[in-house]
Design a protein around this motif. Structure first.
Motif, PDB file in Angstrom:
ATOM      1  N   MET A   1      -4.721   6.250   2.904  1.00  0.00           N
ATOM      2  CA  MET A   1      -5.295   4.948   3.259  1.00  0.00           C
ATOM      3  C   MET A   1      -5.484   4.144   1.976  1.00  0.00           C
ATOM      4  SD  MET A   1      -8.939   4.135   5.051  1.00  0.00           S
ATOM      5  CE  MET A   1      -8.466   4.989   6.512  1.00  0.00           C
ATOM      6  N   SER A   2      -5.071   2.886   1.951  1.00  0.00           N
ATOM      7  CA  SER A   2      -5.233   2.067   0.763  1.00  0.00           C
ATOM      8  C   SER A   2      -6.273   1.003   1.016  1.00  0.00           C
ATOM      9  CB  SER A   2      -3.893   1.416   0.400  1.00  0.00           C
ATOM     10  OG  SER A   2      -3.498   0.579   1.458  1.00  0.00           O
ATOM     11  N   GLY A   3      -6.905   0.569  -0.049  1.00  0.00           N
ATOM     12  CA  GLY A   3      -7.898  -0.489   0.061  1.00  0.00           C
ATOM     13  C   GLY A   3      -7.555  -1.607  -0.886  1.00  0.00           C
ATOM     14  N   TRP A   4      -7.867  -2.833  -0.472  1.00  0.00           N
ATOM     15  CA  TRP A   4      -7.604  -4.005  -1.299  1.00  0.00           C
ATOM     16  C   TRP A   4      -8.923  -4.705  -1.543  1.00  0.00           C
ATOM     17  CZ3 TRP A   4      -2.783  -4.778  -3.126  1.00  0.00           C
ATOM     18  CH2 TRP A   4      -1.770  -4.047  -2.522  1.00  0.00           C
ATOM     19  N   THR A  16      -8.508   5.243  -1.761  1.00  0.00           N
ATOM     20  CA  THR A  16      -9.743   5.990  -1.574  1.00  0.00           C
ATOM     21  C   THR A  16      -9.491   7.450  -1.808  1.00  0.00           C
ATOM     22  OG1 THR A  16      -9.309   6.262   0.760  1.00  0.00           O
ATOM     23  CG2 THR A  16     -10.577   4.329   0.120  1.00  0.00           C
ATOM     24  N   ALA A  17     -10.602   8.189  -2.027  1.00  0.00           N
ATOM     25  CA  ALA A  17     -10.459   9.599  -2.360  1.00  0.00           C
ATOM     26  C   ALA A  17      -9.863  10.383  -1.219  1.00  0.00           C
ATOM     27  CB  ALA A  17     -11.821  10.182  -2.735  1.00  0.00           C
ATOM     28  N   ASP A 115      -9.385  10.263  -9.605  1.00  0.00           N
ATOM     29  CA  ASP A 115     -10.110   9.783  -8.429  1.00  0.00           C
ATOM     30  C   ASP A 115      -9.188   9.467  -7.258  1.00  0.00           C
ATOM     31  OD1 ASP A 115      -8.852   7.523  -9.315  1.00  0.00           O
ATOM     32  OD2 ASP A 115     -10.654   6.283  -9.487  1.00  0.00           O
ATOM     33  N   GLY A 116      -7.883   9.746  -7.401  1.00  0.00           N
ATOM     34  CA  GLY A 116      -6.939   9.523  -6.313  1.00  0.00           C
ATOM     35  C   GLY A 116      -6.203   8.193  -6.376  1.00  0.00           C
ATOM     36  N   THR A 117      -6.476   7.359  -7.393  1.00  0.00           N
ATOM     37  CA  THR A 117      -5.798   6.071  -7.500  1.00  0.00           C
ATOM     38  C   THR A 117      -4.319   6.270  -7.814  1.00  0.00           C
ATOM     39  OG1 THR A 117      -7.813   5.002  -8.304  1.00  0.00           O
ATOM     40  CG2 THR A 117      -5.742   3.866  -8.724  1.00  0.00           C
ATOM     41  N   ASP A 118      -3.459   5.643  -7.023  1.00  0.00           N
ATOM     42  CA  ASP A 118      -2.013   5.705  -7.226  1.00  0.00           C
ATOM     43  C   ASP A 118      -1.646   4.773  -8.381  1.00  0.00           C
ATOM     44  OD1 ASP A 118       0.793   5.137  -7.055  1.00  0.00           O
ATOM     45  OD2 ASP A 118       0.783   5.947  -5.034  1.00  0.00           O
ATOM     46  N   TYR A 119      -1.081   5.349  -9.459  1.00  0.00           N
ATOM     47  CA  TYR A 119      -0.800   4.520 -10.633  1.00  0.00           C
ATOM     48  C   TYR A 119       0.267   3.474 -10.358  1.00  0.00           C
ATOM     49  CZ  TYR A 119       0.515   2.849 -15.174  1.00  0.00           C
ATOM     50  OH  TYR A 119       0.792   2.016 -16.222  1.00  0.00           O
ATOM     51  N   ALA A 120       1.254   3.784  -9.530  1.00  0.00           N
ATOM     52  CA  ALA A 120       2.300   2.799  -9.235  1.00  0.00           C
ATOM     53  C   ALA A 120       1.693   1.552  -8.609  1.00  0.00           C
ATOM     54  CB  ALA A 120       3.348   3.405  -8.301  1.00  0.00           C
ATOM     55  N   LEU A 121       0.774   1.718  -7.663  1.00  0.00           N
ATOM     56  CA  LEU A 121       0.129   0.558  -7.038  1.00  0.00           C
ATOM     57  C   LEU A 121      -0.745  -0.181  -8.038  1.00  0.00           C
ATOM     58  CD1 LEU A 121      -0.926   1.970  -3.540  1.00  0.00           C
ATOM     59  CD2 LEU A 121       1.116   0.668  -4.153  1.00  0.00           C
ATOM     60  N   LEU A 122      -1.417   0.564  -8.922  1.00  0.00           N
ATOM     61  CA  LEU A 122      -2.275  -0.059  -9.922  1.00  0.00           C
ATOM     62  C   LEU A 122      -1.458  -0.932 -10.862  1.00  0.00           C
ATOM     63  CD1 LEU A 122      -5.204  -0.155 -11.002  1.00  0.00           C
ATOM     64  CD2 LEU A 122      -4.620   1.766 -12.481  1.00  0.00           C
TER      65      LEU A 122
END
Length: 236
Positions: A1-4, A16-17, A115-122
């Motif tokens: 699940m992604s959050g914006w 999210t984690a 923390d589970g953050t996807d680096y590509a999206l970041l």
């Protein structure tokens, strides 16, 4: 699940984690020994999870890093940085990843922070990366957010291009020789701007500069608790 989340007009991406991008450590499960006449199917094999407990030892470029176990991690979904924005992309990767614990899935090429953050999206959401291959809807949305600001490679001077265009027009003719000797101009002295440093987010807020985005004067990773490229975000 992604959050914006929209902060200061910038749409940032965070996972999210509980998202599938965060790989949980597997637990051993007791399995009864199958009977001799019971065939063992391929579904009974255990798939190894992404390796845990590794960190980023060095930055190769905006989409590739060297891990503490000596292997190279190349993030899937990100294009090779172009000459115009390669240095900025590498700087963003250094600020977000260097010496940080990460998870890298060699099968999918997904690189996630602790923390589970996807680096590509970041990277896509901050204009530090460009989509490569067949993007997912969330990758398209992250890149579109950076384009709308615009920020990173989508802003000045690259304007979304990998390299700046060079003019092919011939140089203008030299000016005619001067008939009189011009008076020498006084030397122009320039004063380098003083570096901006904030000891804490309270100092940033008192100066009216919060939030600070990556690349702005005064931004430091130490002020960016969740390492999403935005320091001293609003407390509310």
């Amino acid at each position: 699940m992604s959050g914006w989340r929209t902060v200061g007009g910038v749409l940032l991406v965070a996972l999210t984690a509980g998202c599938a991008a965060q790989v949980q450590q597997s637990r051993p499960v007791a399995v009864e020994k199958p009977a001799e006449d019971t065939p063992v199917t391929a579904s009974s094999a255990t798939v190894a999870p992404a390796q845990l407990g590794i960190s980023v030892a060095s930055i190769v470029d905006g989409r590739a890093v060297m891990l503490s176990d000596g292997s190279k991690a190349e993030v899937s979904g990100l294009a090779q940085p172009g000459p115009c924005w390669a240095e900025a992309a590498a700087g963003f990767a250094k600020a977000m990843l260097l010496n940080q614990q990460v998870r890298y899935d060699k099968t999918t090429g997904a690189l996630t922070l602790a923390d589970g953050t996807d680096y590509a999206l970041l990277a896509l959401g901050n204009g530090a990366g460009r989509i490569a291959g067949a993007p997912t809807p969330v990758q398209k949305e992250a890149e579109g957010a950076a384009q709308r600001v615009p920020m990173g490679l989508w802003g000045t001077p690259c304007g979304g291009k990998d390299a700046l265009e060079t003019s092919t027009a011939p140089p203008p003719p030299p000016p005619p020789p001067a008939t009189t000797t011009p008076k020498p101009k006084p030397p122009v002295t320039t004063t380098a701007p003083k570096p901006v440093f904030y000891a804490s987010c309270d100092d940033v807020r008192r100066a009216g500069k919060a939030p600070l985005y990556w690349g702005q004067p005064g931004y430091r990773v130490e002020l960016d608790d969740n390492r999403n490229g935005v320091a001293c975000e609003s407390r509310y």
